[in-house]
Scaffold this motif. Sequence first.
Motif, PDB file in Angstrom:
ATOM      1  N   TYR A 142      -5.353  -2.323  -4.502  1.00  0.00           N
ATOM      2  CA  TYR A 142      -3.952  -2.741  -4.511  1.00  0.00           C
ATOM      3  C   TYR A 142      -3.744  -4.210  -4.148  1.00  0.00           C
ATOM      4  CZ  TYR A 142      -3.304   2.384  -4.016  1.00  0.00           C
ATOM      5  OH  TYR A 142      -3.357   3.750  -4.160  1.00  0.00           O
ATOM      6  N   GLU A 183      -8.172   0.827  -0.536  1.00  0.00           N
ATOM      7  CA  GLU A 183      -6.812   0.411  -0.879  1.00  0.00           C
ATOM      8  C   GLU A 183      -6.691  -1.102  -1.008  1.00  0.00           C
ATOM      9  OE1 GLU A 183      -4.320   4.158   1.040  1.00  0.00           O
ATOM     10  OE2 GLU A 183      -4.624   2.333   2.241  1.00  0.00           O
ATOM     11  N   THR A 207       0.832  -1.200   0.000  1.00  0.00           N
ATOM     12  CA  THR A 207       0.000   0.000   0.000  1.00  0.00           C
ATOM     13  C   THR A 207       0.868   1.252   0.000  1.00  0.00           C
ATOM     14  OG1 THR A 207      -1.786  -1.168   1.140  1.00  0.00           O
ATOM     15  CG2 THR A 207      -1.799   1.235   1.259  1.00  0.00           C
ATOM     16  N   TYR A 209       1.493   6.821  -6.616  1.00  0.00           N
ATOM     17  CA  TYR A 209       0.289   7.626  -6.863  1.00  0.00           C
ATOM     18  C   TYR A 209       0.601   9.115  -6.792  1.00  0.00           C
ATOM     19  CZ  TYR A 209      -4.796   8.621  -6.276  1.00  0.00           C
ATOM     20  OH  TYR A 209      -6.085   9.056  -6.408  1.00  0.00           O
ATOM     21  N   HIS A 262      -0.826   3.156 -11.292  1.00  0.00           N
ATOM     22  CA  HIS A 262      -0.106   2.758 -10.075  1.00  0.00           C
ATOM     23  C   HIS A 262      -0.757   1.532  -9.444  1.00  0.00           C
ATOM     24  CE1 HIS A 262      -3.480   4.954  -8.439  1.00  0.00           C
ATOM     25  NE2 HIS A 262      -3.115   4.651  -7.212  1.00  0.00           N
ATOM     26  N   ASN A 294       0.922   4.023  -2.976  1.00  0.00           N
ATOM     27  CA  ASN A 294       0.590   5.424  -2.700  1.00  0.00           C
ATOM     28  C   ASN A 294       1.749   6.356  -3.006  1.00  0.00           C
ATOM     29  OD1 ASN A 294      -2.083   5.053  -1.975  1.00  0.00           O
ATOM     30  ND2 ASN A 294      -1.590   4.614   0.163  1.00  0.00           N
ATOM     31  N   ASP A 295       2.970   5.861  -2.846  1.00  0.00           N
ATOM     32  CA  ASP A 295       4.130   6.668  -3.236  1.00  0.00           C
ATOM     33  C   ASP A 295       4.116   6.915  -4.747  1.00  0.00           C
ATOM     34  OD1 ASP A 295       6.953   7.768  -2.809  1.00  0.00           O
ATOM     35  OD2 ASP A 295       7.313   6.168  -4.249  1.00  0.00           O
TER      36      ASP A 295
END
Length: 446
Positions: free
Chosen positions: A390, A386, A20, A27, A105, A24-25
Amino acid sequence: MNRIETRICRIIDAHAPELTAFANDLYAHAELGYAEHRTARRVADWLTQRRGLRTRTGLAVTGVRAQVGETRPAVCLIGELDGIRCPEHPLAVPETGMSHACGHHMQLAALAGAALALSDREVAAELGGSAVFFAVPCEEHASMNRMAQLRRDGLARFCGGKPQLLMDGAFDGIDVAVTTHAHMVRCDSDFLLGCNSTSGFLSKLIRIRGRASHTAIAPEKGVNALDVVTLARSAIGLLRSTMRDEDCIRIGEVVRMNSTAVNVVPDDVTVDLQVRAKSWDALLETDKKIDRAYRGAAYAFGAQIEITDGMGYLPTLPCPPCEALTQAAACLAEQAQTTFEPVNPLVHNAASTDVGDLSHRMPVVNFTCSGFSGTLHGADFRITDETAAYIQPAKLAALTVYHLLRGDAAQARALIDSFRPTMTDAQYRAYAARFDSGLIGEPSPF
């Protein structure tokens, strides 16, 4: 679920916080196609540091490839590196306006999680072939202006990463492609299994040159290049009555003024245009209509016009879910209570993707997923779950590759044996070469 299926899910669940954070990084750091250097480094670091996989980097500028196993058949899980320009998105990069409103992503999270599971020693021992992890550049395509610069720099010749990789031979030795995306057509389930048909597209760069003149003192001496665009667009609008609904024609364009003073007749305008259609023949027929509209409008005003055609993407061949994908989805439904449904063969997706080019060369196993709200490519795109966006796609991707390759890879072999490519490698190369020689009006390449 058997022992290996359970192990795959447990490995991914155990790394869910890392996955996750990784997603998110990415993203928050979207990058332009063929310039995804940070994203590619993050993917390569993940593959090497978490599982010690050897990676090949720099494929079609930024592509990253690693694999588990050395034998055939080889099943390749694909994740796309690039973002889309959407400056209004809250996570858009301020300097570039790039964002992951495309959801790419999410694919990279699926690739990263599947790599963790399939490279586990116990899982890998059950695979009767190779699992390939391939992060590829530039699915969102590069504009023709930008492609001209990339060609001058010797970096890339084709507007999409997968066509470039096919031409470079980077898919040589790969037998099946597994792809995923955020839902692109309406779906109320967690997963949509299989490939909808998608439209193909062609690119056009139209340069119109008129004559500059003072708009108040001597307007009669000017030739207004912007008026040429207005007339051409009006003609195309009227021509829409000749376009069949079932061909799903879409025309998108961006008009750029190369001279902008208000008191000067616009004399230099560039139109960056895409034309999409469900079939190759409809695509070519519409392309001819657009050419006639622009050339006729230029003639009416006495302007000069230059039209350059560029390679786009082929229409995606529709395909129902294969047995391995359906079995994997059933396992995940048992483990995590996810829901799934097969694609409706009557539904066409009017968007375009360079997965279309792959679909003419090898079997493509595709699924799309939920976990987001809003509009793809829109400022309102948000990750809302998430786990759904993901973690569960990573499990489904890994389980699908496992089912294709388990034992003697019988399901992968059956898929390969039943697939009939529409083009050989030589035929695909000849199709791409048409755009270098200006022969896009030739008959269907497949």
